[in-house]
Design a protein around this motif. Structure first.
Motif, mmCIF file in Angstrom:
data_model
loop_
_atom_site.group_PDB
_atom_site.id
_atom_site.type_symbol
_atom_site.label_atom_id
_atom_site.label_comp_id
_atom_site.label_asym_id
_atom_site.label_seq_id
_atom_site.Cartn_x
_atom_site.Cartn_y
_atom_site.Cartn_z
ATOM 1 N N ALA A 16 0.841 -1.201 0.000
ATOM 2 C CA ALA A 16 0.000 0.000 0.000
ATOM 3 C C ALA A 16 0.870 1.241 0.000
ATOM 4 N N PHE A 17 1.914 1.213 0.799
ATOM 5 C CA PHE A 17 2.756 2.414 0.880
ATOM 6 C C PHE A 17 3.565 2.607 -0.387
ATOM 7 N N PHE A 18 4.298 1.562 -0.822
ATOM 8 C CA PHE A 18 5.190 1.836 -1.946
ATOM 9 C C PHE A 18 4.448 1.925 -3.262
ATOM 10 N N LYS A 19 3.280 1.239 -3.367
ATOM 11 C CA LYS A 19 2.565 1.350 -4.634
ATOM 12 C C LYS A 19 1.825 2.684 -4.729
ATOM 13 N N ALA A 20 1.287 3.142 -3.603
ATOM 14 C CA ALA A 20 0.702 4.489 -3.622
ATOM 15 C C ALA A 20 1.779 5.496 -3.983
ATOM 16 N N LEU A 21 2.966 5.290 -3.421
ATOM 17 C CA LEU A 21 4.083 6.186 -3.721
ATOM 18 C C LEU A 21 4.395 6.159 -5.217
ATOM 19 N N LEU A 22 4.478 4.969 -5.790
ATOM 20 C CA LEU A 22 4.812 4.871 -7.211
ATOM 21 C C LEU A 22 3.736 5.534 -8.068
ATOM 22 N N PHE A 23 2.476 5.310 -7.703
ATOM 23 C CA PHE A 23 1.403 5.907 -8.485
ATOM 24 C C PHE A 23 1.419 7.421 -8.381
ATOM 25 N N LEU A 24 1.576 7.895 -7.145
ATOM 26 C CA LEU A 24 1.578 9.346 -6.987
ATOM 27 C C LEU A 24 2.798 9.935 -7.673
#
Lengths: 488, 681
Positions: free
Chosen positions: B350-358
């Motif tokens: 959740a953290f790193f994929k949200a980061l990648l998307f943002l």
């Protein structure tokens, strides 16, 4: 026969009627001395008399039936509640019709006194427990209505309608009276309770009584406007001034219900087997002819006439069930129909103005654009008449159908529902015309604030009652419980 | 303030924000809309953090209680109730934290959009729905949350509802999820039918007793009740968590604005299926068949969706396929009975994929809404914060030691290695091969975007546009040859930085308590004898540092490094190699297979959907137009209309006709009934 004394008269029981009679005479006298400019005084006095009568009815309300005039007159919950309904109906008619009558030169003393006389006749009909008194009440109502229909005497349509109504009404009265005389011959009594007793003890000749019942049902059918005794209705509704159409279409239906209760459910209960099937035929015919013919109408008053015929079919189905539930459902139907029809005619009058009757369905075109509020009110009336849930008309129909299904008469219930579906067509057509077509008439709506306010309350009541129909239905059921078999 | 009030406030605060921004969006300013929604989510996050702290540090007892009884039918209660234990508290924190970051980010990303207030209303509504889902203590509320997040997802994918591609995508997402939800609903129905209750605790308590119960679906076929129930429930999870073959909606969902891709289609909603299966662990543990099914589906998704990531050129689609692949990893962990590992990966992901998307969204803003990575390059100079944070996210994703993704992904691979289910060897191969592929496509994207030549200068980018990725009307997009990309405003970069921190650290600190400590004790259920994976893992675990150092001796890490090196060589050093490989794969048809996404869309759209449409057309033409409209409706209307005209004619207006009708009526009544009476006498 007892010797009549003042105390045996027990006239206090009839206080509302006596008051109404006195008030009518007073208004008749006062009106003579008023100039046209001051005619509103009569109007206010009439309304005051009606409200006072209503208050007297409420004050005198008692679940225990009381006899008066040597057993010719009864004040029981059935009578009191239906009288209350009639008073409300007449008040609505006068409030809605004030502006309508004023611009047509109908705002005269005759209107008030004849209306009050008609109401008095209806009240007598509801309270009478003697065939002669019943008949007197009926004639008092009918004669007042004949005159009222002809109130606009310069209009040929109006006088034609009055003439048709009078002649056919006289014929019906004759048939009714003939039927009553047959029953008298069979039972040697005019008293509702005595007749019931005789029939119960098998002391009445069946052939003779049923012969009488045929004519009584014919007369009653005429009063209700049930097929095939309905033909006066469209012409009279159409030809009469709209406020008189409203009067004919609303309060007298309640009176007719009480009248039928007295004669069929109380006096002739023992022959229910015979009159039930007669009413069934009238009911089914009324449902079919009323609904189907209404579809072809372009005049909304005629449409209401046929719609009334079909509603009376429903009412007859309830009575025909001849069970406490059926009677209560029919009572409920009569009361709520009175309110709905009053609002429907009220809206026609609201839209009318000098030289314009607003009595064509096309006159309702685009009402939503002219006045969204009144379009919404008309929508409520139409939905209620069509029997769409939440509105009171749905529960009225539901109660009748429940009574029929309870008796196992599913096929009748199916016919009633099917005919309601056909009926929904012409009600919804009015809605469609109001909401989906463009207005052709752009004149402002010139109704008085009082009529608008009362009409709004009237229509919203159809909705509010629809959300909580139980209390009214329970009250009417209880009233009938205490009235039908008083055990006096 | 007692705990129940806090639990109530957590979902209601975002709901309040959503209602204000949604119903009164026309009346309030943009500033007011984002303030009220951000405040709602912030309150929710702080309270969630407080709840998590209470459970982790202060040992607060888990809460399980009813808040409101909606209705009772035949003794079955439909409640709104909360079950707040460590799993819920963790999910609540993840959801509200990512949601808060996305709310802040949106201020920058949606700045010029006319639907600003509507967008805030939707994402707050999503937060509420997701919280209701994770906090549920019964299946009805779970289903409510499940459908509510689906609804908001649908609304947000079609947020730019004037784009035909967006409305197609949201319809697709909606329909595919219907398939999954149908299974889910059947599963809930089975639970209700056989357990007689919808309350989690009561269902779990009865589960062991029903271990050997069977259900006859059709005569002659008897299956284990729990297997059928679990597979049906898992079909719901397959729809929501985009598992093969119900994954097709997720790549298309990238039509929505980037913040929701991050929040809904990467970090939270798509993990609802993983959460649900973990929550149902007492049921799944009793059915090896169901677990094996889960394992194989997850493995297929993990491996084959990764392949598709390699050939994507739209920056968001690369991340989307990586999300699919990672969801496959989580599902594999579920299948291997390593529920806590799945949830652990869910959290780090959740953290790193949200980061990648943002980060991708920030790049898209910098590129003026050009999403094609072939037009990018060298962006690190212009967008330093986005560059660093994206690098952190990519490193976490590929499983670099000490990064959060390493701990969770490595644990999954270990757990699969210990599983004895029939599908475990295939799954092990899939997840290990997936490591290389993940590293390859992640760094392919990273190098193409942030390093190398600045290709927007000399491009003919309209030629490269994928037909479905852009809309000409809504956005001016792409940089001109003389434009420069620019770093995004602080409201965009701040969430990136705040998300980068847990992307690096959370794995190191959380692995021991979450996987081997008492964190999930009494929440997630393991059958130690049948599925010993977690026991074995625990024996091998000697602290996070030792785990990281140990990885140097495993092939997994070297596969990841190999992927990075390969992408570096292919895209930075010798671009001729991938071109040659591409030609080779085009020649043997594999390229086409990947471009068509294994022909799944064709199967669904040209197969099922077309069949449905043909069937519908037949029913419409024959059943509706001919039978119902033609014969029944119009036919009836014509008959009634005809009779209406006839009966109308009876009303002649002549009074003697009327009187005649009356007399005739009376005569008929008389003869009929008098005749009846005479006969009866």
């Amino acid at each position: 026969m007892n010797i009549m004394t003042w105390s045996s008269l027990n006239a206090g029981v009839a206080t509302p009627e006596i008051f109404l009679l006195c008030a009518t005479c007073a208004i008749l006298l006062i009106d003579v001395f008023l100039s046209d400019a001051k005619r509103h005084i009569s109007y206010v006095l009439t309304l005051a008399a009606l409200v006072a009568t209503g208050c007297l009815l409420v004050a005198g309300y008692s679940l225990q039936p009381q006899l008066a005039f040597n057993g010719m007159f009864i004040a029981d919950p059935l009578a009191s509640l239906s009288k209350l309904g009639m008073v409300v109906g007449v008040i609505l008619m006068l409030v809605y019709g004030r502006g309508y009558a004023a611009v047509r030169g109908l705002f005269r003393g005759e209107l008030f006194t004849l209306t009050l006389c008609a109401l008095l006749g209806m009240m007598v009909m509801a309270s009478a427990v003697n065939f002669v008194v019943l008949y007197v009440g009926l004639e008092l109502l009918s004669l007042s209505l004949y005159a009222l229909v002809a109130l606009q005497r310069t209009s040929s349509r109006s006088t034609e309608a009055a003439m048709k109504y009078f002649i056919l009404g006289a014929l019906a009265s004759g048939l009714l009276l003939y039927g009553m005389s047959m029953v008298y011959g069979a039972t040697q009594s005019l008293d509702v309770f005595v007749i019931a007793q005789k029939i119960a003890h098998d002391e009445a000749n069946r052939l003779l009584t049923v012969f009488g019942i045929v004519f009584i049902v014919t007369g009653l059918g005429f009063k209700l406007g049930a097929v095939p005794f309905h033909m006066w209705a469209p012409d009279v509704y159409d030809g009469a001034p709209t406020l008189v159409s409203q009067l004919i279409g609303s309060a007298p239906k309640v009176a007719a219900f009480a009248f039928i209760m007295r004669i069929l459910a109380q006096a002739l209960e023992g022959f229910a087997f015979d009159w039930r099937s007669m009413l069934m035929v009238l009911a089914v015919l009324s449902l079919v002819i009323g609904n189907v013919t209404a579809i072809a109408q372009v005049n909304i008053k005629r449409m209401f006439a046929y719609s009334t015929i079909s509603h009376m079919g429903f009412l007859l189905l309830g009575i025909m069930a001849a069970t406490p539930g059926g009677y209560a459902a029919a009572f409920f139907y009569a009361m709520t129909y009175m309110l709905t029809a009053a609002a429907g005619f009220g809206l026609i009058m609201l839209l009318s103005r000098e030289g314009f009757e607003a009595d064509q369905i096309a006159d309702f075109r685009g009402l939503n654009k002219r006045s969204p509020w009144f379009a919404a009110m008309m929508l409520i009336v139409m939905f209620s008449m069509a029997g769409i849930p939440v509105f009171i008309g749905f529960f009225a129909k539901l109660a009748i159908i429940q009574a029929l299904v309870g008796l196992g008469l599913v096929w009748l219930a199916v016919i009633a529902v099917l005919m309601s579906v056909i009926g929904a067509f012409y009600y919804l057509r009015v809605v469609k015309v109001m909401y989906f077509e463009d207005p052709t008439d752009t004149a402002p709506i010139a109704a008085g604030a009082d009529a608008k306010l009362v009409l709004s309350v009237n229509c919203l009541l159809l909705l509010v009652l629809g959300m909580a129909p139980d209390r009214l239905l329970t009250a009417l059921t209880t009233a009938l419980q205490f009235s039908l078999h008083p055990g006096l | 303030m007692d705990m129940k009030t806090i639990y109530l406030l957590i979902p209601l605060a975002p709901l309040f924000g959503a209602l204000v921004a949604g119903l009164f969006g026309w009346a309030i300013s943009r500033r007011a809309a984002h303030c009220v929604t951000i405040a709602g989510v912030a309150v929710s996050f702080l309270l969630s953090a407080f709840v998590l702290k209470g459970i982790v540090l202060d040992g607060v007892e888990p809460f399980n209680g009813t808040v409101y009884t909606w209705l009772t039918v035949n003794g079955i209660e439909f409640n709104v109730g909360f079950l707040v234990d460590s799993l819920t508290a963790m999910m609540m924190c993840v959801v509200t934290f990512v949601s808060l970051m996305v709310h802040i980010y949106t201020i920058g990303y949606m700045e010029e959009d006319p639907g600003y207030n509507r967008f805030f209303s939707y994402i707050s509504l999503f937060t509420f729905s997701m919280l209701m889902l994770v906090m549920a203590n019964n299946f009805v509320q779970l289903f409510f949350g499940w459908e509510a997040v689906g609804l908001v997802s649908y609304l947000l994918i079609g947020f730019w509802f004037k784009r035909p591609t967006a409305t197609f995508a949201n319809l697709k997402a909606f329909l595919v999820n219907r398939v999954g939800d149908f299974g889910f609903l059947l599963g809930i129905g089975l639970v209700l039918a056989y357990f007689g209750t919808l309350d989690y605790a009561a269902v779990f308590a009865q589960a062991p007793a029903l271990k050997d119960a069977t259900v006859t679906l059709f005569p002659g076929a008897t299956w284990s009740l729990l297997t059928v129930t679990c597979i049906l429930l898992f079909i719901g999870a397959m729809g929501k968590s985009a598992q093969f073959p119900l994954h097709v909606w997720l790549p298309d969902s990238m039509e929505g604005p980037t913040p929701i891709s991050a929040l809904i289609h990467a970090a939270t909603m798509v993990t609802a299926g993983i959460f649900m299966v973990s929550r149902m662990s007492p049921l799944f543990e009793l059915s090896d068949t169901a677990l094996n099914f889960v394992l194989v589906i997850g493995a297929i998704t993990a491996l084959f969706m990764g392949f598709l990531g390699i050939i994507q050129n739209d920056i968001k689609r690369v991340v989307a396929y990586s999300t699919l692949s990672q969801l496959g990893y989580m599902t594999v962990a579920l299948g291997a009975s390593a529920y806590s590992v799945a949830v652990f990966h869910l959290m780090t992901h959740a953290f790193f994929k949200a980061l990648l998307f943002l980060g991708a969204g920030s790049v898209i803003m910098g590129m003026h809404h050009d999403q094609d990575i072939r037009n990018m390059g060298g962006l690190r100079k212009y967008m330093p914060i986005t560059w660093i944070t994206s690098l952190v996210g990519s490193l976490a994703l590929i499983g670099t030691p000490f990064f959060s993704g390493f701990y969770s992904k490595d644990s999954i691979i270990e757990a699969v290695a210990e599983s004895h289910l029939p599908g475990a060897s295939f799954a092990y191969f899939a997840v290990v091969a997936g490591v290389f592929i993940t590293a390859f496509y992640s760094f392919r994207m990273y190098f193409l975007v942030f390093h190398g030549k600045e290709r927007w200068m000399a491009k003919d980018h309209h030629a490269h546009h994928e037909a479905d990725a852009h809309d000409e009307d809504e956005h001016h997009h792409g940089l001109g040859p003389n434009d420069k990309p620019h770093e995004s405003p602080w409201v965009v970069t701040l969430p990136l930085v705040l998300l980068a921190i847990p992307s690096v650290l959370i794995g190191y600190f959380a692995i021991e308590p979450m996987l081997y400590g008492k964190f999930f004790e009494g929440v997630i259920f393991f059958n130690h004898e049948a599925h010993p994976a977690m026991e074995m893992l625990k024996e091998e675990f000697h602290g996070p540092v030792a785990m990281a150092l140990h990885s140097l001796q495993t092939p997994v890490l070297w596969l990841a490094i190999g992927g990075v090196v390969a992408s570096y060589v292919f895209y930075m050093v010798a671009p001729a190699i991938p071109a040659a490989i591409d030609r080779f794969f085009t020649a043997i048809g594999v390229r086409k297979l990947l471009e068509e996404k294994y022909y799944m869309d064709h199967l669904y759209i040209d197969g099922f959907a077309r069949f449905g449409r043909v069937l519908g057309t037949v029913f419409w033409k024959v059943g509706d137009v001919l039978m119902i409209d033609g014969l029944m409706v119009n036919g009836t209307a014509k008959v009634v209309g005809f009779f209406s005209k006839v009966t109308r004619r009876l009303q002649t207006g002549y009074i003697y006709h009327y009187a005649f009708a009356m007399i005739l009526g009376a005569l008929v009544l008389m003869t009929w009934w008098l005749g009846g009476v005479l006969v009866s006498q």
